[in-house]
Design a protein around this motif. Sequence first.
Motif, PDB file in Angstrom:
ATOM      1  N   LEU A   1       0.843  -1.209   0.000  1.00 12.23           N
ATOM      2  CA  LEU A   1       0.000   0.000   0.000  1.00 12.23           C
ATOM      3  C   LEU A   1       0.876   1.256   0.000  1.00 12.23           C
ATOM      4  O   LEU A   1       0.588   2.224  -0.701  1.00 12.23           O
ATOM      5  CB  LEU A   1      -0.943   0.006   1.206  1.00 12.23           C
TER       6      LEU A   1
ATOM      7  N   ILE B   1      -0.435   4.760  -0.318  1.00 14.28           N
ATOM      8  CA  ILE B   1      -1.352   4.778   0.835  1.00 14.28           C
ATOM      9  C   ILE B   1      -0.566   4.523   2.117  1.00 14.28           C
ATOM     10  O   ILE B   1      -0.043   3.429   2.337  1.00 14.28           O
ATOM     11  CB  ILE B   1      -2.482   3.725   0.673  1.00 14.28           C
TER      12      ILE B   1
ATOM     13  N   SER C   1       0.201   4.034   6.174  1.00 14.78           N
ATOM     14  CA  SER C   1      -0.435   3.370   7.315  1.00 14.78           C
ATOM     15  C   SER C   1       0.477   3.560   8.516  1.00 14.78           C
ATOM     16  O   SER C   1       1.539   4.188   8.413  1.00 14.78           O
ATOM     17  CB  SER C   1      -0.617   1.872   7.040  1.00 14.78           C
TER      18      SER C   1
ATOM     19  N   LYS D   1     -10.521   6.981   2.381  1.00 15.96           N
ATOM     20  CA  LYS D   1      -9.304   6.167   2.505  1.00 15.96           C
ATOM     21  C   LYS D   1      -9.645   4.683   2.331  1.00 15.96           C
ATOM     22  O   LYS D   1      -8.913   3.934   1.688  1.00 15.96           O
ATOM     23  CB  LYS D   1      -8.631   6.385   3.869  1.00 15.96           C
TER      24      LYS D   1
ATOM     25  N   LYS E   1     -10.171   3.823  -1.241  1.00 11.29           N
ATOM     26  CA  LYS E   1      -8.895   3.817  -1.968  1.00 11.29           C
ATOM     27  C   LYS E   1      -8.148   2.499  -1.705  1.00 11.29           C
ATOM     28  O   LYS E   1      -7.617   1.878  -2.626  1.00 11.29           O
ATOM     29  CB  LYS E   1      -8.062   5.034  -1.534  1.00 11.29           C
ATOM     30  N   VAL E   2      -8.135   2.081  -0.434  1.00 15.52           N
ATOM     31  CA  VAL E   2      -7.502   0.798  -0.091  1.00 15.52           C
ATOM     32  C   VAL E   2      -8.190  -0.314  -0.880  1.00 15.52           C
ATOM     33  O   VAL E   2      -7.537  -1.203  -1.446  1.00 15.52           O
ATOM     34  CB  VAL E   2      -7.606   0.513   1.435  1.00 15.52           C
ATOM     35  N   ASN E   3      -9.514  -0.233  -0.971  1.00 13.56           N
ATOM     36  CA  ASN E   3     -10.263  -1.264  -1.691  1.00 13.56           C
ATOM     37  C   ASN E   3      -9.870  -1.309  -3.173  1.00 13.56           C
ATOM     38  O   ASN E   3      -9.629  -2.385  -3.721  1.00 13.56           O
ATOM     39  CB  ASN E   3     -11.769  -1.008  -1.554  1.00 13.56           C
TER      40      ASN E   3
ATOM     41  N   LEU F   1      -6.268  -2.773  -3.396  1.00 15.58           N
ATOM     42  CA  LEU F   1      -6.143  -4.193  -3.019  1.00 15.58           C
ATOM     43  C   LEU F   1      -6.973  -5.117  -3.906  1.00 15.58           C
ATOM     44  O   LEU F   1      -6.574  -6.254  -4.168  1.00 15.58           O
ATOM     45  CB  LEU F   1      -6.537  -4.389  -1.550  1.00 15.58           C
TER      46      LEU F   1
ATOM     47  N   LEU G   1     -11.228  -2.474   8.235  1.00 15.90           N
ATOM     48  CA  LEU G   1     -10.066  -1.632   8.527  1.00 15.90           C
ATOM     49  C   LEU G   1     -10.297  -0.890   9.831  1.00 15.90           C
ATOM     50  O   LEU G   1     -11.445  -0.673  10.240  1.00 15.90           O
ATOM     51  CB  LEU G   1      -9.867  -0.578   7.419  1.00 15.90           C
TER      52      LEU G   1
ATOM     53  N   LEU H   1      -4.310   4.881   8.602  1.00 12.65           N
ATOM     54  CA  LEU H   1      -4.725   3.479   8.540  1.00 12.65           C
ATOM     55  C   LEU H   1      -3.902   2.691   9.565  1.00 12.65           C
ATOM     56  O   LEU H   1      -2.678   2.852   9.633  1.00 12.65           O
ATOM     57  CB  LEU H   1      -4.471   2.964   7.118  1.00 12.65           C
TER      58      LEU H   1
END
Length: 240
Positions: A61, A66, A68, A154, A157-159, A162, A178, A190
């Motif tokens: 990520l 992204i 974390s 957020k 975006k992670v979805n 991934l 999450l 995150l």
Amino acid sequence: MEKGSLLYEGKAKKVYETNDENIVWIEYKDSATAFNGEKKASIDGKGRLNNEITSLLFSKLKELGIDSHFISKVSETEQLVKKVAIIPLETVVRNVSAGSFAKRLGVEEGKPLSRTIVEFYYKDDDLGDPLLTDDHIEILQLASKEEVEIIKEKALKVNSVLTEFFKELGIRLVDFKLEFGKDHSGAILLADEISPDTCRLWDIATKEKLDKDVFRRDLGSLTDAYENILARLGGQKVCT
Ligand code: C5P
């Protein structure tokens, strides 16, 4: 970096302080729990697998822009992360009907949703993590409207990142949970983990479940499933 005293012990992880006030030391445990702790087991190698998988996913990520809380993996079962105050919202992203969504709303498991949805649950074991509406979040002052929007953005975006990443590995990202926290400057970051404990991951070709549903539903070996995910992510096989 030195490992200090235990700050907190959760169902799957222990958190220790370090000699840096902005960094904590996380230890992944071998314990597996489901149904809010009603079903419990200790599974050799689970801590190593989740630590390895989470470290790889948070690193991926980061590569893709992204951020974390993840800093580095320090051992097979441990990692260093930025200290955050966890916001008591479990943010669930769903692409396909499964789990509590399928059960509560009577939608067949495996049915793709017409669009991705985001749900919030109150992170409170005593209450059994109830589903929250935006009004509940506001009235209980769990997060401001602006913070909820940032978290949603957020999470989506992670979805996107991934979903594509797992697809290339032959895996369907069905849904996941999450957690977010606030760092010392108040920025939302995150946090927690991203692993087969917190995601539903189905083999695209065979539809085999490669996540914690293997444990929840007694479908076979949890470590075989998690090792399958780790191998596809390019990680090393865990020998127990
Ligand atoms: O059970 P449910 O269908 O609501 O779970 C949605 C997703 O969130 C699943 O991937 C599940 O593994 C994850 N989850 C979690 N921790 C919880 C509840 C759900 O990681 N306490």
